[in-house]
Design a protein around this motif. Structure first.
Motif, mmCIF file in Angstrom:
data_model
loop_
_atom_site.group_PDB
_atom_site.id
_atom_site.type_symbol
_atom_site.label_atom_id
_atom_site.label_comp_id
_atom_site.label_asym_id
_atom_site.label_seq_id
_atom_site.Cartn_x
_atom_site.Cartn_y
_atom_site.Cartn_z
ATOM 1 N N ALA A 102 7.235 8.051 3.757
ATOM 2 C CA ALA A 102 8.192 8.132 4.788
ATOM 3 C C ALA A 102 7.225 8.928 5.945
ATOM 4 N N SER A 103 6.449 10.205 5.451
ATOM 5 C CA SER A 103 5.454 9.850 7.106
ATOM 6 C C SER A 103 4.644 9.280 7.457
ATOM 7 N N VAL A 108 0.755 -1.120 -0.140
ATOM 8 C CA VAL A 108 -0.034 -0.267 0.191
ATOM 9 C C VAL A 108 1.439 1.339 -0.116
ATOM 10 N N VAL A 109 2.004 1.148 0.930
ATOM 11 C CA VAL A 109 2.711 2.337 0.947
ATOM 12 C C VAL A 109 3.772 2.285 -0.250
ATOM 13 N N SER A 110 3.800 1.349 -1.018
ATOM 14 C CA SER A 110 4.830 1.251 -2.576
ATOM 15 C C SER A 110 3.550 2.327 -3.257
ATOM 16 N N VAL A 111 1.915 2.176 -3.278
ATOM 17 C CA VAL A 111 1.164 2.351 -4.328
ATOM 18 C C VAL A 111 1.366 4.050 -3.989
ATOM 19 N N LEU A 112 1.533 4.114 -2.806
ATOM 20 C CA LEU A 112 0.818 5.983 -2.036
ATOM 21 C C LEU A 112 2.565 6.035 -2.658
ATOM 22 N N GLU A 113 2.990 6.070 -2.542
ATOM 23 C CA GLU A 113 4.621 6.378 -3.568
ATOM 24 C C GLU A 113 4.814 6.881 -4.501
ATOM 25 N N LEU A 114 3.886 5.631 -5.666
ATOM 26 C CA LEU A 114 4.316 5.840 -7.141
ATOM 27 C C LEU A 114 2.815 7.016 -7.314
#
Length: 164
Positions: free
Chosen positions: A153-154, A141-147
């Motif tokens: 990071a926050s 999920v964090v990878s998708v958000l980063e994408l």
């Protein structure tokens, strides 16, 4: 570009061909590829490799669907903004499929560890592997958000702060 112009007969025919190839590929993966992997895993003494292959069966069938979505997106003449959002959606789809595969493969690994190493109590072992599964989903999920441009990071810092 005319509103109706992007879906002409040629494009619709190509989309139909892409859908047919996708269905055929899914059938091939589910029957031949996964079946072959299950036969190979069935020749071993343990059942854990069978469980890993079975756990990866659903996510492996998601790959041709994502490729079909990408091919359809390339076939349809969309505005550049819609094209870029479509590509982001398809990349997100692949990210989630990969991390879903990783999370599904953790349960058979837990069973293998439980059989080989009995120094962990079943409760502690279940807790550790549930945490690993949660981390796999969270990283996906964090990878998708980063994408999508969200500062991940926050989010990770907040999760770490909440556990302290």
């Amino acid at each position: 570009m005319n509103d109706i112009d992007f879906l002409n007969i040629e494009v619709m025919t190509n989309i139909g061909v892409i859908a047919g190839i996708t269905i055929l590929t899914i059938l091939i993966i589910r029957t031949i590829f996964v079946g072959s992997l299950l036969k190979i895993a069935g020749k071993t003494d343990t059942v854990n490799d069978d469980a890993i292959v079975s756990a990866l069966k659903k996510p492996l069938t998601l790959i041709p669907i994502g490729i079909a979505f990408f091919a359809i997106l390339q076939e349809i003449n969309l505005d550049e903004t819609y094209q870029s959002y479509g590509e982001l959606l398809i990349k997100s789809y692949f990210y989630l499929a990969v991390f879903w595969s990783l999370a599904d493969a953790i349960t058979p690994i837990r069973d293998f560890v439980g059989e080989k190493y009995d120094f962990l109590t079943p409760t502690l072992r279940n807790w550790i592997f549930r945490t690993l599964k949660f981390i796999a989903y969270l990283v996906g999920v964090v990878s998708v958000l980063e994408l999508w441009g969200v500062d991940a990071a926050s989010i990770i810092a907040e999760i770490g702060r909440a556990h302290v």
